[in-house]
Design an enzyme around this catalytic site. Sequence first.
Site, PDB file in Angstrom:
ATOM      1  N   ARG A 230       7.510  26.799  47.325  1.00 20.60           N
ATOM      2  CA  ARG A 230       6.333  26.915  48.172  1.00 20.60           C
ATOM      3  C   ARG A 230       6.678  27.540  49.513  1.00 20.60           C
ATOM      4  NH1 ARG A 230       3.738  27.095  44.662  1.00 20.60           N
ATOM      5  NH2 ARG A 230       1.916  25.930  43.982  1.00 20.60           N
ATOM      6  N   ASP A 254       9.186  34.332  46.628  1.00 21.59           N
ATOM      7  CA  ASP A 254       8.027  34.545  45.765  1.00 21.59           C
ATOM      8  C   ASP A 254       6.784  33.904  46.375  1.00 21.59           C
ATOM      9  OD1 ASP A 254       6.719  35.318  43.290  1.00 21.59           O
ATOM     10  OD2 ASP A 254       6.739  33.195  42.730  1.00 21.59           O
ATOM     11  N   GLU A 259      -0.797  32.840  52.050  1.00 20.61           N
ATOM     12  CA  GLU A 259      -0.976  33.777  50.926  1.00 20.61           C
ATOM     13  C   GLU A 259      -2.436  34.178  50.861  1.00 20.61           C
ATOM     14  OE1 GLU A 259       0.670  32.237  47.281  1.00 20.61           O
ATOM     15  OE2 GLU A 259       2.597  31.849  48.204  1.00 20.61           O
ATOM     16  N   HIS A 279       4.003  35.941  44.530  1.00 19.55           N
ATOM     17  CA  HIS A 279       3.755  34.671  43.824  1.00 19.55           C
ATOM     18  C   HIS A 279       3.621  34.900  42.311  1.00 19.55           C
ATOM     19  CE1 HIS A 279       2.046  30.381  44.516  1.00 19.55           C
ATOM     20  NE2 HIS A 279       2.678  30.447  43.351  1.00 19.55           N
ATOM     21  N   LEU A 280       4.718  35.399  41.740  1.00 23.16           N
ATOM     22  CA  LEU A 280       4.703  35.750  40.315  1.00 23.16           C
ATOM     23  C   LEU A 280       5.415  34.735  39.427  1.00 23.16           C
ATOM     24  CD1 LEU A 280       5.490  39.599  40.426  1.00 23.16           C
ATOM     25  CD2 LEU A 280       3.280  38.471  40.137  1.00 23.16           C
ATOM     26  N   GLY A 281       5.927  33.647  40.041  1.00 18.57           N
ATOM     27  CA  GLY A 281       6.740  32.690  39.289  1.00 18.57           C
ATOM     28  C   GLY A 281       6.110  32.243  37.979  1.00 18.57           C
ATOM     29  N   ALA A 282       4.802  32.012  37.985  1.00  9.97           N
ATOM     30  CA  ALA A 282       4.141  31.490  36.784  1.00  9.97           C
ATOM     31  C   ALA A 282       3.520  32.594  35.946  1.00  9.97           C
ATOM     32  CB  ALA A 282       3.054  30.500  37.188  1.00  9.97           C
TER      33      ALA A 282
HETATM   34  N1  LIG Z   1       6.330  30.276  42.222  1.00  7.59           N
HETATM   35  C1  LIG Z   1       5.522  29.779  41.327  1.00  7.59           C
HETATM   36  O1  LIG Z   1       4.695  30.497  40.767  1.00  7.59           O
HETATM   37  C2  LIG Z   1       5.643  28.366  40.925  1.00  7.59           C
HETATM   38  C3  LIG Z   1       6.002  27.418  41.854  1.00  7.59           C
HETATM   39  N2  LIG Z   1       6.083  26.100  41.499  1.00  7.59           N
HETATM   40  C4  LIG Z   1       6.509  25.137  42.515  1.00  7.59           C
HETATM   41  O2  LIG Z   1       7.844  24.725  42.231  1.00  7.59           O
HETATM   42  C5  LIG Z   1       8.078  23.446  42.798  1.00  7.59           C
HETATM   43  C6  LIG Z   1       8.817  22.557  41.816  1.00  7.59           C
HETATM   44  O3  LIG Z   1       8.032  22.338  40.663  1.00  7.59           O
HETATM   45  P1  LIG Z   1       8.496  21.317  39.500  1.00  7.59           P
HETATM   46  O4  LIG Z   1       9.935  21.463  39.256  1.00  7.59           O
HETATM   47  O5  LIG Z   1       7.548  21.509  38.382  1.00  7.59           O
HETATM   48  O6  LIG Z   1       8.205  19.932  40.201  1.00  7.59           O
HETATM   49  P2  LIG Z   1       8.905  18.525  39.916  1.00  7.59           P
HETATM   50  O7  LIG Z   1       7.993  17.522  40.505  1.00  7.59           O
HETATM   51  O8  LIG Z   1       9.314  18.414  38.512  1.00  7.59           O
HETATM   52  O9  LIG Z   1      10.225  18.589  40.814  1.00  7.59           O
HETATM   53  C7  LIG Z   1      10.225  18.529  42.210  1.00  7.59           C
HETATM   54  C8  LIG Z   1      11.522  17.847  42.637  1.00  7.59           C
HETATM   55  O10 LIG Z   1      11.595  17.900  44.054  1.00  7.59           O
HETATM   56  C9  LIG Z   1      12.177  16.697  44.484  1.00  7.59           C
HETATM   57  N3  LIG Z   1      11.885  16.463  45.897  1.00  7.59           N
HETATM   58  C10 LIG Z   1      10.776  15.935  46.464  1.00  7.59           C
HETATM   59  N4  LIG Z   1      10.941  15.863  47.808  1.00  7.59           N
HETATM   60  C11 LIG Z   1      12.162  16.356  48.064  1.00  7.59           C
HETATM   61  C12 LIG Z   1      12.902  16.531  49.254  1.00  7.59           C
HETATM   62  N5  LIG Z   1      12.409  16.173  50.440  1.00  7.59           N
HETATM   63  N6  LIG Z   1      14.128  17.073  49.169  1.00  7.59           N
HETATM   64  C13 LIG Z   1      14.658  17.428  47.972  1.00  7.59           C
HETATM   65  N7  LIG Z   1      14.002  17.265  46.800  1.00  7.59           N
HETATM   66  C14 LIG Z   1      12.771  16.742  46.860  1.00  7.59           C
HETATM   67  C15 LIG Z   1      11.572  15.646  43.569  1.00  7.59           C
HETATM   68  O11 LIG Z   1      12.351  14.476  43.528  1.00  7.59           O
HETATM   69  C16 LIG Z   1      11.580  16.376  42.235  1.00  7.59           C
HETATM   70  O12 LIG Z   1      12.750  16.090  41.504  1.00  7.59           O
HETATM   71  C17 LIG Z   1       6.715  22.938  43.218  1.00  7.59           C
HETATM   72  O13 LIG Z   1       6.570  23.127  44.593  1.00  7.59           O
HETATM   73  C18 LIG Z   1       5.747  23.838  42.486  1.00  7.59           C
HETATM   74  O14 LIG Z   1       4.524  23.943  43.137  1.00  7.59           O
HETATM   75  C19 LIG Z   1       5.841  25.703  40.227  1.00  7.59           C
HETATM   76  C20 LIG Z   1       5.480  26.598  39.261  1.00  7.59           C
HETATM   77  C21 LIG Z   1       5.332  28.017  39.554  1.00  7.59           C
HETATM   78  O1  LIG Z   2       2.070  26.286  39.348  1.00  4.59           O
HETATM   79  C1  LIG Z   2       2.377  26.512  40.520  1.00  4.59           C
HETATM   80  O2  LIG Z   2       2.696  25.624  41.355  1.00  4.59           O
HETATM   81  C2  LIG Z   2       2.356  27.885  41.008  1.00  4.59           C
HETATM   82  O3  LIG Z   2       2.747  28.116  42.117  1.00  4.59           O
HETATM   83  C3  LIG Z   2       1.787  28.944  40.153  1.00  4.59           C
HETATM   84  O4  LIG Z   2       0.742  29.521  40.877  1.00  4.59           O
HETATM   85  P1  LIG Z   2      -0.321  30.495  40.162  1.00  4.59           P
HETATM   86  O5  LIG Z   2      -1.027  29.682  39.142  1.00  4.59           O
HETATM   87  O6  LIG Z   2       0.459  31.610  39.552  1.00  4.59           O
HETATM   88  O7  LIG Z   2      -1.248  30.939  41.241  1.00  4.59           O
END
Ligand SMILES: NC(=O)C1=CN([C@@H]2O[C@H](COP(=O)(O)OP(=O)(O)OC[C@H]3O[C@@H](n4cnc5c(N)ncnc54)[C@H](O)[C@@H]3O)[C@@H](O)[C@H]2O)C=CC1
Ligand SMILES: O=C(O)C(=O)COP(=O)(O)O
Length: 527
Positions: A230, A254, A259, A279-282
């Site tokens: 994020r 990303d 945004e 923001h292409l991760g997903a």
């Molecule tokens: N770029 C994109 O398109 C995408 C971005 N994301 C983002 O990726 C991130 C991670 O997603 P997931 O792995 O699915 O979530 P998740 O909930 O499985 O993992 C998040 C981890 O962060 C840890 N955490 C929480 N606070 C913390 C802190 N202060 N310091 C260190 N670790 C901490 C949690 O304990 C957990 O293990 C989220 O912010 C999500 O929104 C997710 C999918 C696509």
């Molecule tokens: O699932 C997430 O947290 C993402 O960041 C993916 O975002 P998007 O659905 O590609 O706009």
Amino acid sequence: MPKVLVSDPIDQVGIDILSQVATVDVKTNLSPDELIKALPEYDAIMIRSGTKLTKEAIEAGKNLKIIGRAGVGVDNVDVPTATRQGIVVVNSPEGNTIAAAEHALAMMLSLSRYIPEANASIKSGKWDRKSFTGVEVYKKTLGVIGLGKIGSHVATVARALGMRLLAYDPFLTAERAEHLGVNLVELEILFRESDYITLHLPKTKETYHLINAESLKIMKPNVRIINCARGGIIDEAALAEAVKNGQIGGAALDVFENEPLEAESTLRAAGSRLILTPHLGASTEEAQTNVAVDVAEQIRDVLLGLPARAAVNIPGLGPDVWQKLKPYLQLAEMLGNLVGQLAGGRVDTLDVRLQGEIATSESQPIVVAALKGLLSPALRERVNFVNASLEAKERGIRVTETRDATIEDYTGSLHLTANGTHGQQSVTGALLGKSELRITNINDFPINVAPSHYMLLTLHRDMPGIIGGLGSLLGNFNVNIASMQVGRRMVRGEAVMVLNIDDPLPASLLEEIVRIPGVKDAFVVNL
Ligand SMILES: NC(=O)C1=CN([C@@H]2O[C@H](COP(=O)(O)OP(=O)(O)OC[C@H]3O[C@@H](n4cnc5c(N)ncnc54)[C@H](O)[C@@H]3O)[C@@H](O)[C@H]2O)C=CC1
Ligand SMILES: O=C(O)C(=O)COP(=O)(O)O
């Protein structure tokens, strides 16, 4: 038919699922004002990260029952406001895990091998090989901040690439880290020792600007930083500066604090060692199918009155729990409603006792169901499983929970005691067979009554003439009695009478009922 607004680009497969039960309008790129204007007519909205569901927008969605986030992060949704409004918020916790992890890995390898710069160079007509001598990731140290679903997959692949792994995640057990072959360390050590740092944690108050000018100073001079989690977790101005002046080896982003990224952002001018993607991760075909199906199915289910499997604001009420506890949830709601009506005013405390087979069950949904029932006379359809706990807390209702696994008369029973303005009221209920609800005790008087929509309860002396007197009075008012039960503790002592009646009782009739000699009190209950 309910109406669903889809306000971000969603895979067609999701639209097809929604169309089974609703009229679906796809309107992307709405301005905040257009969104607020559009929302009142919709029962559900399906979004990605593009739509910002602010407090104002959610409050405009007077008919919203569910917000579906086709992805993971719900930081673009004001979840507390949704909860207050009783709107369930669902996401797809795993649908895009692999896509996001692979994007982070792609960023890491791109940073190592100058892929974007080499691509731009060759397309501009050059054949320059010497400017793009990269580095290997093999035997380098990768620091993973946030070792959840995405972070774990990144770690697994990175280990296969021969990297040494450090991780910082204050909520992770040592066993899980060991299982992943990762060394859990303090954040400062990770900052100091990593050649690559990748972020996979949510943006919260605590993680805002976790990487800033200070932390950048203690990192290795060649460190490469990747953020596919994020925007806002990294201080963008400090990062742009550190990349531009060569203080660090590079970075790949990303996600951004705002945004879409502003045209004039300093990040765009930080040079080729800063790789940016919008923001292409997903954004993979597979992930988009996964999240669309996952979330559209949940919206469909909720519109059909079924539970959602990944609600972020109804903890513990997934479909498995729902199926298992459904009759007890109905029992708890009915008893909560009954005790609330008997209390007849403000309730200060509610004790929920789980007896017998349910004493070992997940209790939170049962307590929530009891609160929903308790508050429903006052809040009607405004209260639901999403906001019942919050509404109760805001009303200052203190909830306690007791459990006793001893099996008494029924294999499982629930006992609610409410204390409030008019003293204490208690009710007990159980299941007959698998799903028939029974009220088995009211204020310590044993009874056995099936709840019905209209009911009349009296507290009276156990003496001849009461039943007859009450029967004739109701008859005079053309109120039909469906069934009747009397409960007493001792002969000619105090007793309760519970009548299931077919018609609503005129309010004036209560005064006449309490005038019958021996009747002390009477309550009308609508369940
Ligand atoms: N770029 C994109 O398109 C995408 C971005 N994301 C983002 O990726 C991130 C991670 O997603 P997931 O792995 O699915 O979530 P998740 O909930 O499985 O993992 C998040 C981890 O962060 C840890 N955490 C929480 N606070 C913390 C802190 N202060 N310091 C260190 N670790 C901490 C949690 O304990 C957990 O293990 C989220 O912010 C999500 O929104 C997710 C999918 C696509
Ligand atoms: O699932 C997430 O947290 C993402 O960041 C993916 O975002 P998007 O659905 O590609 O706009």
